[in-house]
Design an enzyme around this catalytic site. Structure first.
Site, mmCIF file in Angstrom:
data_model
loop_
_atom_site.group_PDB
_atom_site.id
_atom_site.type_symbol
_atom_site.label_atom_id
_atom_site.label_comp_id
_atom_site.label_asym_id
_atom_site.label_seq_id
_atom_site.Cartn_x
_atom_site.Cartn_y
_atom_site.Cartn_z
ATOM 1 N N ALA A 46 0.973 -1.009 0.286
ATOM 2 C CA ALA A 46 -0.250 0.190 0.306
ATOM 3 C C ALA A 46 0.734 1.202 0.032
ATOM 4 O O ALA A 46 0.515 2.224 1.300
ATOM 5 C CB ALA A 46 -0.757 0.016 1.039
ATOM 6 N N VAL A 61 4.872 -10.170 3.122
ATOM 7 C CA VAL A 61 4.227 -11.112 1.742
ATOM 8 C C VAL A 61 5.230 -11.430 1.840
ATOM 9 O O VAL A 61 6.243 -10.762 1.597
ATOM 10 C CB VAL A 61 4.433 -10.228 0.507
ATOM 11 C CG1 VAL A 61 3.911 -11.215 -1.207
ATOM 12 C CG2 VAL A 61 2.724 -9.033 -0.009
ATOM 13 N N GLU A 111 17.687 16.102 -0.726
ATOM 14 C CA GLU A 111 16.782 16.410 -0.441
ATOM 15 C C GLU A 111 17.095 15.778 1.443
ATOM 16 O O GLU A 111 16.728 16.696 2.058
ATOM 17 C CB GLU A 111 14.942 15.612 -0.657
ATOM 18 C CG GLU A 111 15.274 15.944 -1.761
ATOM 19 C CD GLU A 111 13.537 15.506 -2.247
ATOM 20 O OE1 GLU A 111 13.040 14.508 -1.707
ATOM 21 O OE2 GLU A 111 12.432 16.018 -3.139
HETATM 22 P P1 FAD Z 1 6.412 2.076 -1.574
HETATM 23 O O1 FAD Z 1 5.103 3.800 -1.694
HETATM 24 O O2 FAD Z 1 7.873 1.807 -1.926
HETATM 25 O O3 FAD Z 1 5.067 1.372 -0.633
HETATM 26 C C1 FAD Z 1 5.583 -0.045 -0.734
HETATM 27 C C2 FAD Z 1 4.922 -0.365 0.022
HETATM 28 O O4 FAD Z 1 4.977 -2.254 -0.089
HETATM 29 C C3 FAD Z 1 4.776 0.130 1.314
HETATM 30 O O5 FAD Z 1 3.599 0.318 1.723
HETATM 31 C C4 FAD Z 1 5.423 -1.499 1.947
HETATM 32 O O6 FAD Z 1 5.351 -0.893 3.467
HETATM 33 C C5 FAD Z 1 4.839 -2.168 1.520
HETATM 34 N N1 FAD Z 1 5.877 -3.164 1.855
HETATM 35 C C6 FAD Z 1 7.140 -3.819 1.100
HETATM 36 N N2 FAD Z 1 7.312 -5.087 1.390
HETATM 37 C C7 FAD Z 1 6.522 -5.979 2.126
HETATM 38 C C8 FAD Z 1 5.641 -7.408 1.781
HETATM 39 N N3 FAD Z 1 7.252 -7.850 1.966
HETATM 40 N N4 FAD Z 1 4.673 -7.217 2.317
HETATM 41 C C9 FAD Z 1 3.414 -6.129 2.660
HETATM 42 N N5 FAD Z 1 4.026 -5.195 2.235
HETATM 43 C C10 FAD Z 1 4.596 -4.727 1.711
HETATM 44 N N6 FAD Z 1 9.506 10.512 -6.576
HETATM 45 C C11 FAD Z 1 9.332 11.673 -6.760
HETATM 46 O O7 FAD Z 1 7.950 11.371 -8.069
HETATM 47 N N7 FAD Z 1 8.887 12.935 -6.369
HETATM 48 C C12 FAD Z 1 9.821 13.165 -5.456
HETATM 49 O O8 FAD Z 1 9.455 13.803 -4.681
HETATM 50 C C13 FAD Z 1 10.411 12.262 -4.720
HETATM 51 N N8 FAD Z 1 10.629 12.396 -3.174
HETATM 52 C C14 FAD Z 1 11.519 10.547 -2.733
HETATM 53 C C15 FAD Z 1 11.801 11.436 -1.666
HETATM 54 C C16 FAD Z 1 12.327 9.501 -0.773
HETATM 55 C C17 FAD Z 1 13.095 10.401 0.591
HETATM 56 C C18 FAD Z 1 12.457 8.554 -1.104
HETATM 57 C C19 FAD Z 1 13.345 7.433 -0.848
HETATM 58 C C20 FAD Z 1 11.891 8.493 -2.637
HETATM 59 C C21 FAD Z 1 11.181 9.510 -2.890
HETATM 60 N N9 FAD Z 1 10.427 9.879 -4.922
HETATM 61 C C22 FAD Z 1 10.332 10.662 -4.929
HETATM 62 C C23 FAD Z 1 10.701 8.038 -5.204
HETATM 63 C C24 FAD Z 1 9.125 7.122 -4.377
HETATM 64 O O9 FAD Z 1 9.003 7.778 -3.538
HETATM 65 C C25 FAD Z 1 8.952 6.517 -5.559
HETATM 66 O O10 FAD Z 1 9.562 6.078 -6.433
HETATM 67 C C26 FAD Z 1 7.580 6.069 -4.869
HETATM 68 O O11 FAD Z 1 7.270 5.412 -4.081
HETATM 69 C C27 FAD Z 1 7.262 4.402 -5.570
HETATM 70 O O12 FAD Z 1 5.956 4.041 -4.952
HETATM 71 P P2 FAD Z 1 5.265 2.807 -5.078
HETATM 72 O O13 FAD Z 1 4.017 2.418 -4.454
HETATM 73 O O14 FAD Z 1 6.590 1.438 -5.988
HETATM 74 O O15 FAD Z 1 6.683 2.134 -3.398
#
Ligand code: FAD
Length: 403
Positions: free
Chosen positions: A13, A83, A172
């Protein structure tokens, strides 16, 4: 719930998983499918705000929200568990505490830190990966300040913070640190000239991918506020008390944070997906090649930019757009209609340099600096909250003060 309905299971999520779930609930009738969202925790956090939690400039509770406050548990079945593996042949997800079958699967488990095998980095450096790791960093930094005041054996170098990696997250993060350190100095009555923030980057520049004028602006803004840059310094080893760079030079610190690389979630590899540099290269419709009912999106996926012949960079912006295409395509599969191809709509990128400074480009390349860029960054953050939960969520969790 009626188990005769096709079951759509969303893993993770984060930006991608939350938005896919939101779109599915908007686009499908409750009788059309059972929607299940599985996440490690009962809360969702904004990954893009984690550097603020890690520096201590934002309370962790401002960067997270209960998933059940966004998705109605009567409409979406919420499972809080980790997971472990996807068994593709059996259409089954293995969780730490149970198993669940699926008809359609969305893998959106995000990223993990990647230290590229640098000796000692995994063991001795912190990483900004989720709320807990970020909170640990801010608490460790504050502990160093408290210890410096109380422990006669504490050294000035204990107050230095070393940040490995001069990419988006590293920059950042140092922007937040230089705002937090004067507050900690005041709180613990410490001479503000003692703590140091040192950013170490092996490449010849920080912020790869940004226009050089913007990079120069960011560097000068941060240097003016006390950040020391070691650009072109290759980290050979991470010891308990610092980095060894460029052969045998040691840079010592009481806090070491690695922000230099990420990779896709290790569940992908464990589940036998074909991996390229830690992620799965998906088809244009975001499905896994050869798998009719599995979508991989967000930071777990490489989505090819066919014009440029390389994948789009992994960002929250892209993850949210993947969610739109993924939800539309699941609806397409349920309705036997044609699937759509993902097209990235680049709205620009803005990097914060603390609370009141930022730089980046918006829309078709317009450059922004300083307070206007910082205000735009907050608009981008609030837009996500609006898309997820409307004005109510902005009022509850948004960044409402411009500076
Ligand atoms: P995430 O948002 O990381 O979500 C993954 C989810 O999976 C989490 O809720 C986690 O708890 C859950 N999870 C993981 N493993 C498991 C498991 N085994 N079982 C169950 N649940 C699990 N991007 C931008 O576009 N603009 C920005 O300004 C920007 N700033 C950033 C600043 C920082 C500090 C960081 C670290 C990243 C930044 N990014 C930015 C990149 C962006 O945050 C990611 O590309 C984005 O979060 C990807 O979304 P996602 O849904 O793939 O993963």
């Amino acid at each position: 719930m009626n188990t005769n309905k096709p079951r759509i299971v969303i893993l993770g999520a984060g930006y991608a998983g939350m938005m896919t779930t939101k779109r599915l609930t908007q686009q499908l009738g409750a009788e059309e499918a059972e929607i299940v969202l599985i996440n490690k925790h009962n809360y969702h956090y904004q990954t893009t705000w984690l550097h603020e939690v890690a520096a201590g400039t934002r309370n962790q509770n401002q960067a997270r929200m209960m998933i059940s406050d966004v998705h109605n548990p009567n409409r979406v079945r919420l499972i809080y568990d980790s997971v472990v593996e996807v068994k593709k042949e059996e259409n089954l997800v293995v969780l730490e505490n149970s198993e669940l079958s699926y008809d359609y699967l969305v893998v959106s488990l995000g990223f993990e830190s990647n230290t590229f095998g640098i000796k000692g980095m995994d063991k001795n450096a912190f990483a900004i990966t989720d709320i807990e790791t970020s909170r640990l960093i801010s608490e460790h930094i504050e502990y160093q300040f408290a210890k410096y005041k109380l422990d006669p054996k504490a050294k000035e170098e204990d107050l230095a913070i070393l940040v490995g990696g001069g990419g988006f997250t590293g920059i950042e993060f140092v922007g937040e640190l230089v705002e937090q350190i004067p507050k900690l100095c005041k709180k613990y009555d410490i001479d503000p000239s003692i703590p140091k923030v040192i950013n170490v980057e092996a490449a010849p520049t920080i912020l790869p991918g940004f226009n050089e004028v913007l990079v120069a602006y960011a560097k000068s803004s941060l240097e003016t506020r006390g950040v020391e840059f070691r650009i072109g310094a290759k980290i050979e080893e991470c010891k308990k008390n610092g980095f060894v760079v460029n052969g045998d030079e040691e840079i010592k610190a009481g806090t070491i944070v690695w922000t230099g690389g990420v990779t896709g979630n290790s569940v992908l590899n464990k589940s036998g997906f074909e991996i390229t540099k830690g992620k799965v290269t998906v088809n244009g419709d975001l499905r896994v090649p050869g798998e009719e009912n599995i979508f991989i999106i967000g930071d777990c996926a490489w989505v090819m930019n066919e014009e440029e012949g390389r994948p789009y960079p992994p960002t929250a912006q892209a993850a949210m757009q993947h969610a739109d295409t993924c939800a539309a395509n699941i609806k397409g599969l349920l309705h036997n209609s044609e699937l759509t191809k993902f097209v990235f709509d680049d709205k620009g990128t803005v990097a914060s340099l603390g609370n009141s400074d930022a730089m980046g480009t918006v829309f078709s390349g317009t450059k922004l600096y300083g307070k206007p860029a910082s205000a735009m960054k907050k608009v981008i953050d609030n837009r996500y909250l609006f898309l997820l939960g409307g004005p109510k969520l902005i009022l509850k969790k948004g960044k409402l003060r411009p500076f």
